[in-house]
Design a protein around this motif. Structure first.
Motif, PDB file in Angstrom:
ATOM      1  N   SER A  15       6.961  -6.937   8.184  1.00 18.93           N
ATOM      2  CA  SER A  15       7.291  -8.341   8.387  1.00 18.93           C
ATOM      3  C   SER A  15       8.779  -8.540   8.626  1.00 18.93           C
ATOM      4  O   SER A  15       9.619  -7.795   8.104  1.00 18.93           O
ATOM      5  CB  SER A  15       6.857  -9.152   7.158  1.00 18.93           C
ATOM      6  OG  SER A  15       7.451 -10.429   7.137  1.00 18.93           O
ATOM      7  N   ARG A  16       9.115  -9.579   9.376  1.00 20.20           N
ATOM      8  CA  ARG A  16      10.515  -9.950   9.585  1.00 20.20           C
ATOM      9  C   ARG A  16      11.102 -10.642   8.371  1.00 20.20           C
ATOM     10  O   ARG A  16      12.301 -10.508   8.084  1.00 20.20           O
ATOM     11  CB  ARG A  16      10.620 -10.872  10.808  1.00 20.20           C
ATOM     12  CG  ARG A  16      12.046 -11.293  11.170  1.00 20.20           C
ATOM     13  CD  ARG A  16      12.068 -12.103  12.439  1.00 20.20           C
ATOM     14  NE  ARG A  16      11.489 -13.431  12.252  1.00 20.20           N
ATOM     15  CZ  ARG A  16      12.207 -14.523  11.939  1.00 20.20           C
ATOM     16  NH1 ARG A  16      13.509 -14.429  11.745  1.00 20.20           N
ATOM     17  NH2 ARG A  16      11.618 -15.689  11.806  1.00 20.20           N
ATOM     18  N   LEU A  17      10.270 -11.379   7.624  1.00 24.11           N
ATOM     19  CA  LEU A  17      10.798 -12.256   6.588  1.00 24.11           C
ATOM     20  C   LEU A  17      10.314 -11.945   5.174  1.00 24.11           C
ATOM     21  O   LEU A  17      10.792 -12.555   4.226  1.00 24.11           O
ATOM     22  CB  LEU A  17      10.429 -13.710   6.913  1.00 24.11           C
ATOM     23  CG  LEU A  17      11.105 -14.330   8.137  1.00 24.11           C
ATOM     24  CD1 LEU A  17      10.534 -15.715   8.404  1.00 24.11           C
ATOM     25  CD2 LEU A  17      12.606 -14.402   7.949  1.00 24.11           C
ATOM     26  N   CYS A  18       9.355 -11.028   4.998  1.00 18.47           N
ATOM     27  CA  CYS A  18       8.742 -10.835   3.688  1.00 18.47           C
ATOM     28  C   CYS A  18       9.146  -9.524   3.037  1.00 18.47           C
ATOM     29  O   CYS A  18       9.334  -8.507   3.715  1.00 18.47           O
ATOM     30  CB  CYS A  18       7.217 -10.881   3.792  1.00 18.47           C
ATOM     31  SG  CYS A  18       6.575 -12.515   4.213  1.00 18.47           S
ATOM     32  N   THR A  19       9.260  -9.554   1.727  1.00 18.58           N
ATOM     33  CA  THR A  19       9.450  -8.352   0.920  1.00 18.58           C
ATOM     34  C   THR A  19       8.382  -8.339  -0.168  1.00 18.58           C
ATOM     35  O   THR A  19       7.802  -9.369  -0.501  1.00 18.58           O
ATOM     36  CB  THR A  19      10.845  -8.313   0.275  1.00 18.58           C
ATOM     37  OG1 THR A  19      11.048  -9.517  -0.473  1.00 18.58           O
ATOM     38  CG2 THR A  19      11.930  -8.186   1.327  1.00 18.58           C
ATOM     39  N   PHE A  20       8.147  -7.172  -0.742  1.00 23.52           N
ATOM     40  CA  PHE A  20       7.025  -6.950  -1.653  1.00 23.52           C
ATOM     41  C   PHE A  20       7.511  -6.788  -3.091  1.00 23.52           C
ATOM     42  O   PHE A  20       8.546  -6.183  -3.343  1.00 23.52           O
ATOM     43  CB  PHE A  20       6.269  -5.696  -1.220  1.00 23.52           C
ATOM     44  CG  PHE A  20       5.254  -5.193  -2.211  1.00 23.52           C
ATOM     45  CD1 PHE A  20       4.020  -5.805  -2.338  1.00 23.52           C
ATOM     46  CD2 PHE A  20       5.534  -4.095  -3.023  1.00 23.52           C
ATOM     47  CE1 PHE A  20       3.082  -5.340  -3.254  1.00 23.52           C
ATOM     48  CE2 PHE A  20       4.602  -3.620  -3.935  1.00 23.52           C
ATOM     49  CZ  PHE A  20       3.372  -4.246  -4.052  1.00 23.52           C
ATOM     50  N   ARG A  21       6.733  -7.334  -4.014  1.00 23.88           N
ATOM     51  CA  ARG A  21       6.892  -7.067  -5.441  1.00 23.88           C
ATOM     52  C   ARG A  21       5.542  -6.701  -6.033  1.00 23.88           C
ATOM     53  O   ARG A  21       4.490  -7.095  -5.508  1.00 23.88           O
ATOM     54  CB  ARG A  21       7.456  -8.274  -6.190  1.00 23.88           C
ATOM     55  CG  ARG A  21       8.969  -8.436  -6.049  1.00 23.88           C
ATOM     56  CD  ARG A  21       9.537  -9.449  -7.018  1.00 23.88           C
ATOM     57  NE  ARG A  21      10.994  -9.448  -6.932  1.00 23.88           N
ATOM     58  CZ  ARG A  21      11.811  -9.498  -7.975  1.00 23.88           C
ATOM     59  NH1 ARG A  21      11.308  -9.586  -9.205  1.00 23.88           N
ATOM     60  NH2 ARG A  21      13.114  -9.489  -7.816  1.00 23.88           N
ATOM     61  N   VAL A  22       5.568  -5.976  -7.136  1.00 20.46           N
ATOM     62  CA  VAL A  22       4.344  -5.647  -7.861  1.00 20.46           C
ATOM     63  C   VAL A  22       3.986  -6.838  -8.745  1.00 20.46           C
ATOM     64  O   VAL A  22       4.785  -7.255  -9.584  1.00 20.46           O
ATOM     65  CB  VAL A  22       4.525  -4.382  -8.716  1.00 20.46           C
ATOM     66  CG1 VAL A  22       3.268  -4.115  -9.544  1.00 20.46           C
ATOM     67  CG2 VAL A  22       4.843  -3.185  -7.826  1.00 20.46           C
ATOM     68  N   GLY A  23       2.793  -7.368  -8.556  1.00 14.09           N
ATOM     69  CA  GLY A  23       2.359  -8.515  -9.335  1.00 14.09           C
ATOM     70  C   GLY A  23       1.532  -8.103 -10.542  1.00 14.09           C
ATOM     71  O   GLY A  23       0.645  -7.258 -10.437  1.00 14.09           O
ATOM     72  N   ILE A  24       1.828  -8.701 -11.672  1.00 15.52           N
ATOM     73  CA  ILE A  24       1.037  -8.540 -12.892  1.00 15.52           C
ATOM     74  C   ILE A  24       0.668  -9.944 -13.342  1.00 15.52           C
ATOM     75  O   ILE A  24       1.547 -10.713 -13.753  1.00 15.52           O
ATOM     76  CB  ILE A  24       1.821  -7.806 -13.990  1.00 15.52           C
ATOM     77  CG1 ILE A  24       2.197  -6.392 -13.528  1.00 15.52           C
ATOM     78  CG2 ILE A  24       1.018  -7.753 -15.292  1.00 15.52           C
ATOM     79  CD1 ILE A  24       3.092  -5.635 -14.497  1.00 15.52           C
ATOM     80  N   GLY A  25      -0.622 -10.279 -13.222  1.00 16.80           N
ATOM     81  CA  GLY A  25      -1.018 -11.641 -13.564  1.00 16.80           C
ATOM     82  C   GLY A  25      -0.518 -12.042 -14.937  1.00 16.80           C
ATOM     83  O   GLY A  25       0.128 -13.069 -15.107  1.00 16.80           O
ATOM     84  N   ALA A  26      -0.822 -11.226 -15.911  1.00 11.20           N
ATOM     85  CA  ALA A  26      -0.349 -11.414 -17.284  1.00 11.20           C
ATOM     86  C   ALA A  26      -0.673 -10.145 -18.052  1.00 11.20           C
ATOM     87  O   ALA A  26      -1.600  -9.407 -17.696  1.00 11.20           O
ATOM     88  CB  ALA A  26      -1.007 -12.621 -17.938  1.00 11.20           C
TER      89      ALA A  26
END
Length: 452
Positions: A184-195
């Protein structure tokens, strides 16, 4: 055709940097970046061929950084007001999660993203909560953000205890989203942990390993309600924040949403590990979660930004409402008119949010070398006809109708008050059968007029 350089003029240019305000100023945009900030007359004389945006009565600001939200809720605004958080998760979010499709993800992101852009958001930190499917769902979020021209920090809200699922599909959804963001031109990724309470020990360990070894940031809910803290103490003997610190999660750059029920020891841990916090005042009030200890966190040096949260909990996706609520909730909570100033709320919405996401080198302020993410507020509107204090005008007075132009990476995403790349009427029409299908399949017809 987009001009090679654009001079964006304002009666007040609020930089969230030094100097904080440039009166009768301008921002010179060249390509995707800010080249200069200074007095309008000087910059116009030096760059006579630059394109023009803004005007002598407008207010120019950095783009707002929305530090927490859920595009997965984009089809669910205005539903289930009777629920507190635990009831809301079990009665609304968990039933919805298995039925979200890629088509729904795309349209939901577009609906919420349009509202965000119209309220001056240029960066959105999102956690998409769904069940993994054979075709990954979350890459559609990236597709939509790129089409809208909205900068995104995207994550998948993994939680295998929600449906007693396997760990492998959760990790596969992370990977699909990571690949989409990388392209993507505008997006970066993070690891999501709901809770913490939504993951098995195996998935939590795998999530932490993915973040730390992969060099990714983390996006997680922490201490949103007291019941969450109690349940985690019973399970692990420590609070969720202490558990994350003990398990090494905070080795990765972490953004924690809410932190309403963080005590002094928890707050010290957040400060020690440089965990950024997303304050979500409107959602916290709607779900009766409480008021986050914003002043105490900031006094410890914790970077605190503002989030609109999701369309099923806020329910608006309007950043200006969230910024105003941030200042007002502080005053009500502390019973003190000086508990938070308009300038402090404004800074939380801009450079504070960028710092919380470890993005301050790129966004959050108007400075040479940074991304040209900025907002022009219409000084010809009745609301901004007489600006006595520009910070108070933005925080207390302006609404989304005052957002005239929005640039993201130097390109117009909003022009003359509306998004430039989307047929809004067509999108709205496309959304209705998808929303009807979603609530019907989730068994929520009793909550929705659409399904009746």
């Amino acid at each position: 055709m987009i001009a090679e350089s654009i001079l964006v003029r304002g009666r007040h240019v609020l930089t969230s940097a030094t100097p904080a305000v440039v009166d009768d100023g301008a921002v010179l945009v060249v390509g995707e970046s800010i080249a200069d900030v200074g007095p309008y007359d000087e910059l116009r004389a030096a760059h006579p061929d630059a394109g023009a945006l803004g005007g002598p009565y407008d207010i120019v600001t950095p783009g707002f950084v929305n530090t927490h939200g859920h595009f997965s809720e984009g089809l669910l605004a205005g539903i289930g007001e009777q629920y507190t958080l635990g009831e809301w998760i079990h009665g609304l979010i968990n039933p919805i999660a298995p039925h979200l499709t890629r088509a729904m993800a795309y349209v939901a992101t577009m609906l919420s993203g349009i509202q965000m852009l119209r309220s001056g958001i240029t960066t959105a930190n999102d956690m998409f909560v769904c069940e993994p499917r054979p075709e990954p769902v979350t890459p559609a979020v990236v597709t939509a953000l790129d089409e809208l021209g909205l900068r995104g920090v995207v994550s998948f809200g993994a939680g295998d205890l929600r449906s007693a699922g396997e760990v492998a599909p959760q990790l596969a959804e992370h990977e699909a989203l990571r690949e989409a963001a990388a392209a993507s031109r505008l997006c970066t990724f993070r690891v999501g942990i709901g809770a913490v309470g939504g993951q098995s020990d195996k998935l939590f360990a795998a999530s932490a390993d993915l973040a730390v070894r992969g060099g990714h940031g983390v996006h997680i809910h922490l201490h949103e309600v007291r019941e969450e803290v109690t349940a985690t103490r019973q399970r692990f003997g420590v609070t969720p924040i202490a558990h994350c610190a003990r398990e090494g999660l905070f080795t990765a750059p972490t953004l924690a949403a809410h932190c309403v029920w963080a005590d002094r020891a928890d707050r010290d841990l957040l400060a020690r590990h440089r965990v950024g916090v997303a304050h979500n005042p409107v959602a916290n009030m709607i779900l009766a979660s409480g008021a986050a200890p914003v002043a105490e966190l900031r006094a410890l040096g914790v970077d605190v930004g503002i989030g609109v949260d999701g369309a099923a909990s806020n329910d608006s996706q309007d950043m200006l409402q969230a910024v105003k609520a941030t200042a007002l909730l502080a005053r009500v909570h502390h019973l003190q008119a000086t508990a938070m100033t308009a300038r402090e709320a404004f800074e939380m919405a801009t450079i504070g949010g960028a710092r919380a996401l470890r993005m301050a080198a790129t966004v959050g302020s108007l400075e040479p070398g940074k991304a040209a993410d900025l907002v022009v507020f219409d000084g010809s509107s009745p609301a901004l006809a007489n600006v006595h204090d520009p910070y108070e005008a933005v925080v207390y007075v302006a609404g989304s109708r005052e957002v005239k132009d929005v640039l993201v990476a130097g390109r117009p995403s909003v022009a003359d008050g509306d998004v430039v790349t989307v047929d809004v009427a067509d999108l709205v029409a496309r959304s209705r059968p998808l929303a009807r299908e979603l609530v019907t399949r989730a068994g929520l017809s009793h909550l929705s007029e659409l399904a009746r």
